[in-house]
Design a protein around this motif. Structure first.
Motif, mmCIF file in Angstrom:
data_model
loop_
_atom_site.group_PDB
_atom_site.id
_atom_site.type_symbol
_atom_site.label_atom_id
_atom_site.label_comp_id
_atom_site.label_asym_id
_atom_site.label_seq_id
_atom_site.Cartn_x
_atom_site.Cartn_y
_atom_site.Cartn_z
ATOM 1 N N ILE A 43 15.948 -8.206 -10.276
ATOM 2 C CA ILE A 43 14.608 -8.735 -10.566
ATOM 3 C C ILE A 43 13.647 -8.095 -9.577
ATOM 4 C CG2 ILE A 43 13.122 -10.781 -10.633
ATOM 5 C CD1 ILE A 43 15.716 -12.438 -11.086
ATOM 6 N N GLU A 44 12.723 -7.306 -10.109
ATOM 7 C CA GLU A 44 11.705 -6.711 -9.245
ATOM 8 C C GLU A 44 10.569 -7.728 -9.107
ATOM 9 O OE1 GLU A 44 10.738 -2.265 -9.357
ATOM 10 O OE2 GLU A 44 9.025 -3.178 -10.357
ATOM 11 N N GLY A 45 10.373 -8.218 -7.905
ATOM 12 C CA GLY A 45 9.457 -9.341 -7.712
ATOM 13 C C GLY A 45 8.007 -8.960 -7.514
ATOM 14 N N GLY A 46 7.743 -7.735 -7.051
ATOM 15 C CA GLY A 46 6.350 -7.351 -6.834
ATOM 16 C C GLY A 46 6.234 -6.243 -5.812
ATOM 17 N N TRP A 47 4.991 -5.939 -5.508
ATOM 18 C CA TRP A 47 4.677 -4.847 -4.578
ATOM 19 C C TRP A 47 3.982 -5.454 -3.361
ATOM 20 C CZ3 TRP A 47 1.931 0.318 -6.396
ATOM 21 C CH2 TRP A 47 1.898 1.214 -5.323
ATOM 22 N N PRO A 48 4.740 -5.744 -2.299
ATOM 23 C CA PRO A 48 4.140 -6.425 -1.145
ATOM 24 C C PRO A 48 2.981 -5.642 -0.535
ATOM 25 C CG PRO A 48 6.390 -5.711 -0.650
ATOM 26 C CD PRO A 48 6.181 -5.499 -2.116
ATOM 27 N N GLY A 49 3.018 -4.312 -0.673
ATOM 28 C CA GLY A 49 1.952 -3.498 -0.093
ATOM 29 C C GLY A 49 0.670 -3.513 -0.902
ATOM 30 N N SER A 50 0.714 -4.080 -2.107
ATOM 31 C CA SER A 50 -0.480 -3.999 -2.946
ATOM 32 C C SER A 50 -1.249 -5.306 -3.022
ATOM 33 C CB SER A 50 -0.121 -3.533 -4.358
ATOM 34 O OG SER A 50 0.384 -4.613 -5.112
ATOM 35 N N ARG A 86 5.584 4.433 10.863
ATOM 36 C CA ARG A 86 4.234 3.949 11.135
ATOM 37 C C ARG A 86 3.462 3.650 9.842
ATOM 38 N NH1 ARG A 86 2.855 7.699 15.488
ATOM 39 N NH2 ARG A 86 0.776 7.903 14.608
ATOM 40 N N ASP A 87 4.144 3.726 8.712
ATOM 41 C CA ASP A 87 3.486 3.489 7.426
ATOM 42 C C ASP A 87 3.549 1.992 7.101
ATOM 43 O OD1 ASP A 87 3.227 3.184 4.486
ATOM 44 O OD2 ASP A 87 3.105 5.369 4.504
ATOM 45 N N ASP A 88 2.366 1.343 7.034
ATOM 46 C CA ASP A 88 2.311 -0.115 6.827
ATOM 47 C C ASP A 88 2.951 -0.555 5.513
ATOM 48 O OD1 ASP A 88 1.085 -0.513 9.192
ATOM 49 O OD2 ASP A 88 -0.963 -0.664 8.360
ATOM 50 N N GLN A 89 2.693 0.224 4.485
ATOM 51 C CA GLN A 89 3.208 -0.138 3.163
ATOM 52 C C GLN A 89 4.739 -0.151 3.166
ATOM 53 O OE1 GLN A 89 4.791 0.847 -0.684
ATOM 54 N NE2 GLN A 89 4.328 2.528 0.695
ATOM 55 N N VAL A 90 5.334 0.816 3.860
ATOM 56 C CA VAL A 90 6.803 0.888 3.942
ATOM 57 C C VAL A 90 7.338 -0.264 4.817
ATOM 58 C CG1 VAL A 90 8.781 2.312 4.642
ATOM 59 C CG2 VAL A 90 6.795 3.392 3.560
#
Ligand SMILES: [Zn+2]
Length: 519
Positions: A43-50, A86-90
């Motif tokens: 189950i793909e729950g979402g994109w926390p970075g978005s 250092r990539d916040d999204q990752v």
């Protein structure tokens, strides 16, 4: 036992990009629970970075235990020129705390050069660095190759290099994505076969339905060696939607005869489809393959006749296998067998020898000629059959009504009075409303609940008006279809008149009468 094909659900991420789809965190949690109980593997729950809503969703799922499914967080490869750590999204992907992380990266030289605007080697490094970093953090990593097929057609060797960059860095699965949804099954099949030949890791498929081939393309990839399908319930998704899991799951199980979800779940497919529609607050698509209410509906007289003799004659599978039911539509094409089957479905003891069968059939044809339609108004049909069979007395009668409308400055005010008679006693009530029909509905209810308190629970869930004879302008006939519910059942009723208020009253009266029938 490991299934032959894994189902990866992205209703909560890709599906939520669909027009009119908007899930709250609570909605997402309910759908995730339902999907887990149904037995999808991911189950793909979402994109926390978005968005913060998805961060909240993953925070809440940390306390949850899933029985069957593994939860995935979705994101992208690191930004160009930024070290991965250092990539916040990752970083947010790691913090989501899911066992699985799915990242997408660029496959197409066109996108690398013109959208990303970086050197082809930097893109390969972005893919490799991100996968390696996530593997370091103990994640099961799925790599989604964006624009995979279009990119391959443009520059095959570069596309292959991007898949290999992900594999070399430790990706557990490379998923080939038809992001724009414009590829044909033969292209998907050939390119998937190449990927199977060039990679050692397992291959998945992620398709979109832009040219109506989302499911067909997924099946083509499975045939060519892919072992995971990504899609959404009811095909929700951007533009025309994603590969529809509600179609692809029964195709895999019943047409390809491969295992995917637990066998005991398949008969719950229709329920799952309706549940997700309900949470998304979207109307169920009756023409949806497999699970739509029309998927096993028979209208033509000869079809109905044949289906009665041998179900398989006009049905590709037994509808019960996916939790659906055979549905006989009543229409002016109706033969005796339609009415008979429909009446039995509605609970009437009717056989082809019942003398009332002919008058019932004649009455339906007459009413349909006058503009009535019973396909979405089974309750009105049940009342009609009941009246012809004289099974019961009318529970109430509307003796008189009056509707008035006036405008007072900016506000328009509608008021209705209704006189209802029940077993010799009369009730006279007044109500106002947003519009004339709303006021009439209010007054009718007010009068009836005095005698039948159970009607308090009945609500009007949908109201549709159709003008039937446009040539005559304002004197045209109006058909009103009303959908009502009482928390247990949902039913439709119909009214037809040259007067919209009268047509609405007919449908309202039928709705209340039906609500009073014991079931
Ligand atoms: Zn997608």
């Amino acid at each position: 036992m490991k299934p032959q094909v894994e189902i990866y659900d992205t209703t909560l991420r890709d599906g939520s990009q669909g027009e009119g789809v908007n899930f709250s965190v609570a909605d997402k949690l309910r759908i995730a629970e339902k999907l887990d109980a149904f037995g999808v593997q991911y189950i793909e729950g979402g994109w926390p970075g978005s968005n913060p809503k998805d961060i909240e969703f993953f925070a809440q799922t940390k306390r949850k235990k899933f029985k069957n499914a593994r939860l995935a967080a979705f994101g992208s490869t690191r930004k160009k020129g930024v070290p991965v750590e250092r990539d916040d999204q990752v970083r947010l992907l790691v913090q989501a705390g899911t066992p699985v992380v799915t990242i997408y990266g660029k496959t197409s030289m066109l996108h690398v050069k013109q959208v990303l605007r970086c050197a082809p080697e930097e893109n390969l490094a972005m893919i490799g660095d991100t996968v390696r970093f996530l593997k370091h953090h103990g994640k099961f990593v799925i790599y989604d190759a964006e624009h995979c097929f279009d990119g391959y057609k443009l520059d095959a060797e570069y596309s292959i290099a991007t898949w290999q960059a992900a594999e070399k860095a430790g990706a557990d699965l490379v998923v080939l994505c038809d992001t724009n949804g414009g590829c044909l099954p033969n292209e998907v099949s050939a390119i998937t076969r190449t990927a199977v030949g060039r990679l050692n890791c397992r291959i998945g498929i992620h398709t979109h339905d832009d040219i109506g081939l989302g499911v067909a393309n997924a099946l083509a990839a499975l045939d060519a060696g892919a072992v995971q399908v990504q899609g959404t319930i009811n095909g929700y998704g951007e533009r025309t939607g994603n590969c529809n899991l509600t179609s692809v799951i029964p195709c895999i199980a019943l047409k390809l005869n491969r295992t995917c979800v637990p066998a005991k779940s398949l008969p719950k497919l229709k329920e799952l489809s309706q549940f997700v529609d309900e949470i998304a607050n979207l109307r169920h698509n009756s023409r949806q393959p497999w699970v739509g209410s029309a998927a096993f509906a028979h209208k033509g007289g000869t079809h109905v006749n044949a289906v009665q003799k041998l179900a398989a004659s006009y049905e590709h599978i037994d509808p019960a296998l996916v939790g659906n039911t055979r549905n006989v539509l009543v229409s002016d094409l109706a033969g005796r067998s339609n009415i008979l089957l429909k009446a039995q479905e509605l609970g009437f003891r009717l056989t082809k020898d019942t003398p009332e069968l002919k008058p019932i059939l004649d009455r339906i044809k007459e009413l349909e000629h006058a503009g009535y339609e019973f396909e979405a108004a089974e309750a009105s049909l049940a009342l009609l059959i009941g009246k012809t069979l004289r099974h019961r007395e009318l529970p109430f009668r509307v003796d008189a009504y009056h509707v008035s409308m006036r405008r007072n400055g900016r506000d328009s005010i509608c008021e209705a009075t209704v006189k209802v008679v029940v077993g010799g006693k009369a009730a006279h009530t007044v109500a106002d409303g947003d519009g004339p029909v709303n006021a009439l509905d209010g007054a009718l209810r007010l009068a009836l609940v005095k005698f039948f308190p159970q009607l308090q629970n009945v609500t009007l869930t949908d109201y549709k008006v159709r003008i039937l004879d446009t040539a005559t302008g304002t004197a045209a006939k109006t058909r009103v279809l009303i959908q009502s519910a009482d928390g247990r059942r949902e039913w439709g009723t119909v009214g037809v008149s040259e007067n919209i208020i009268e047509a609405s009253l007919q449908a309202l009266v039928d709705s209340m009468e039906f609500a009073l029938l014991k079931k």
